[in-house]
Design a protein around this motif. Structure first.
Motif, PDB file in Angstrom:
ATOM      1  N   ASN A 174      24.655  62.749  27.619  1.00 25.76           N
ATOM      2  CA  ASN A 174      24.754  61.558  26.768  1.00 25.76           C
ATOM      3  C   ASN A 174      25.637  60.492  27.391  1.00 25.76           C
ATOM      4  OD1 ASN A 174      23.497  61.671  23.829  1.00 25.76           O
ATOM      5  ND2 ASN A 174      24.093  63.763  24.353  1.00 25.76           N
ATOM      6  N   VAL A 187      26.307  60.098  30.681  1.00 26.97           N
ATOM      7  CA  VAL A 187      25.642  59.572  31.877  1.00 26.97           C
ATOM      8  C   VAL A 187      24.536  58.595  31.496  1.00 26.97           C
ATOM      9  CG1 VAL A 187      24.155  60.189  33.820  1.00 26.97           C
ATOM     10  CG2 VAL A 187      26.217  61.509  33.367  1.00 26.97           C
ATOM     11  N   VAL A 188      23.720  58.947  30.505  1.00 28.12           N
ATOM     12  CA  VAL A 188      22.650  58.054  30.061  1.00 28.12           C
ATOM     13  C   VAL A 188      23.233  56.750  29.539  1.00 28.12           C
ATOM     14  CG1 VAL A 188      20.825  57.728  28.345  1.00 28.12           C
ATOM     15  CG2 VAL A 188      20.992  59.889  29.592  1.00 28.12           C
ATOM     16  N   LEU A 202      26.076  55.315  30.340  1.00 27.46           N
ATOM     17  CA  LEU A 202      26.594  54.522  31.462  1.00 27.46           C
ATOM     18  C   LEU A 202      25.466  53.891  32.272  1.00 27.46           C
ATOM     19  CD1 LEU A 202      29.494  56.812  32.734  1.00 27.46           C
ATOM     20  CD2 LEU A 202      29.674  54.718  31.374  1.00 27.46           C
ATOM     21  N   SER A 203      24.289  54.524  32.268  1.00 24.39           N
ATOM     22  CA  SER A 203      23.179  54.005  33.061  1.00 24.39           C
ATOM     23  C   SER A 203      22.666  52.661  32.547  1.00 24.39           C
ATOM     24  CB  SER A 203      22.034  55.030  33.090  1.00 24.39           C
ATOM     25  OG  SER A 203      21.374  55.095  31.831  1.00 24.39           O
ATOM     26  N   TYR A 204      22.865  52.374  31.253  1.00 22.58           N
ATOM     27  CA  TYR A 204      22.429  51.073  30.736  1.00 22.58           C
ATOM     28  C   TYR A 204      23.594  50.281  30.131  1.00 22.58           C
ATOM     29  CZ  TYR A 204      22.292  53.255  26.034  1.00 22.58           C
ATOM     30  OH  TYR A 204      22.614  53.899  24.863  1.00 22.58           O
ATOM     31  N   TRP A 205      24.802  50.651  30.486  1.00 25.07           N
ATOM     32  CA  TRP A 205      26.008  49.983  29.973  1.00 25.07           C
ATOM     33  C   TRP A 205      25.966  48.486  30.241  1.00 25.07           C
ATOM     34  CZ3 TRP A 205      30.168  50.055  27.003  1.00 25.07           C
ATOM     35  CH2 TRP A 205      31.253  49.232  27.325  1.00 25.07           C
ATOM     36  N   GLN A 206      25.478  48.087  31.436  1.00 24.71           N
ATOM     37  CA  GLN A 206      25.485  46.677  31.808  1.00 24.71           C
ATOM     38  C   GLN A 206      24.579  45.839  30.926  1.00 24.71           C
ATOM     39  OE1 GLN A 206      24.177  49.121  33.536  1.00 24.71           O
ATOM     40  NE2 GLN A 206      22.081  48.605  34.121  1.00 24.71           N
ATOM     41  N   TRP A 235      12.588  52.674  24.665  1.00 23.68           N
ATOM     42  CA  TRP A 235      13.130  54.031  24.662  1.00 23.68           C
ATOM     43  C   TRP A 235      13.672  54.501  23.320  1.00 23.68           C
ATOM     44  CZ3 TRP A 235      11.715  56.608  28.772  1.00 23.68           C
ATOM     45  CH2 TRP A 235      11.487  55.921  29.961  1.00 23.68           C
ATOM     46  N   THR A 282      13.561  60.591  23.176  1.00 26.70           N
ATOM     47  CA  THR A 282      14.459  59.812  24.037  1.00 26.70           C
ATOM     48  C   THR A 282      15.593  59.161  23.253  1.00 26.70           C
ATOM     49  OG1 THR A 282      12.962  57.901  23.852  1.00 26.70           O
ATOM     50  CG2 THR A 282      12.667  59.372  25.739  1.00 26.70           C
TER      51      THR A 282
END
Length: 248
Positions: free
Chosen positions: A24, A26-27, A29-33, A48, A66
């Motif tokens: 959770n 990592v996911v 952080l992957s779209y944090w920006q 998603w 998802t």
């Protein structure tokens, strides 16, 4: 008012609970920006997240899965992971690693389905692991109703930690979800109360076979409603910093 820890360590290493927390994070952080671009974030959630109207009208079921690994903000993520950390290890200990993973995912899917039934025409994206974690909470309450849970209470300047049985705090939490769900409009967004309530009920139902295999009510009597491990005792001590009196 929210739980911060229980007094019951598990008898085994909760690998799946740790892995779910890590996944959770990592996911997220992957779209944090994307949080700095509202349009990009909306498009990401459109692809998603779970959108009830798209499930009922177009059969887009992938979002039921998802959406369990997406969160709407840092506080949302931190709160969900705290609840999973508190209640997940003991349930994983009794179920086993892979059965617990299957249980977690099934609870999340049931929570999403409940949200769809509560607002079948809503175009509001639903994200968060809270439905699956609500299932964990329901299963925990069934197996360990008298487990001691520390609750942090904050009322303006009043801050206090109290210890109460798990069944009390979890049933109160469930009642709040139902009452809030009855008084809310799912089409307006906000908290997915029905997903929480549906996940909680699903968790109890899915834990019933484990409960019966362990002996049902005899399991409660044998372990007094708490996990069969030595209870953790938290000791509070006064700060070593000396108090300074006011000058006159």
């Amino acid at each position: 008012m929210f739980p911060i820890r229980d007094h019951n360590p598990s008898g085994s290493t909760p690998y799946v609970t740790w892995a779910l927390i890590a996944l959770n994070v990592v996911v997220f952080l992957s779209y944090w920006q994307l949080f700095s671009d509202e349009r990009a974030l909306s498009l990401f959630f459109r692809d998603w997240a779970m959108i009830p109207a798209l499930v009922t009208a177009r059969g887009e079921y992938a979002g039921l899965f998802t959406s369990m690994f997406l969160h709407g903000g840092l506080i949302h993520l931190a709160g969900n992971m705290l609840f999973l950390w508190i209640f997940g290890d003991n349930l994983e200990d009794r179920m086993g690693h892979l059965p617990f993973l299957a249980f977690y995912l099934a609870s999340g899917l049931a929570a999403g389905a409940t949200q769809v039934m509560g607002a079948p025409g809503s175009m509001v994206p639903t994200v968060g692991a809270s439905g699956a974690i609500a299932g964990v909470m329901g299963g925990y309450m069934l197996l360990f109703p008298r487990a001691r849970v520390d609750i942090l209470i904050i009322i303006i300047f009043f801050v206090r930690i109290i210890t109460i049985p798990a069944a009390l705090v979890l049933l109160l939490w469930f009642a709040i979800q139902v009452v809030a769900g009855l008084g809310s409009d799912p089409d307006m967004g906000g908290v997915a109360y029905w997903a929480h309530a549906g996940g909680f009920v699903a968790g109890i139902i899915l834990t019933l076979p484990v409960f019966l295999r362990l002996g049902g009510p005899r399991f409660w009597a044998l372990h007094d409603g708490v996990p069969p491990n030595p209870e953790t005792l938290y000791r509070f001590r006064r700060t070593p910093i000396p108090r300074v009196g006011r000058r006159r």
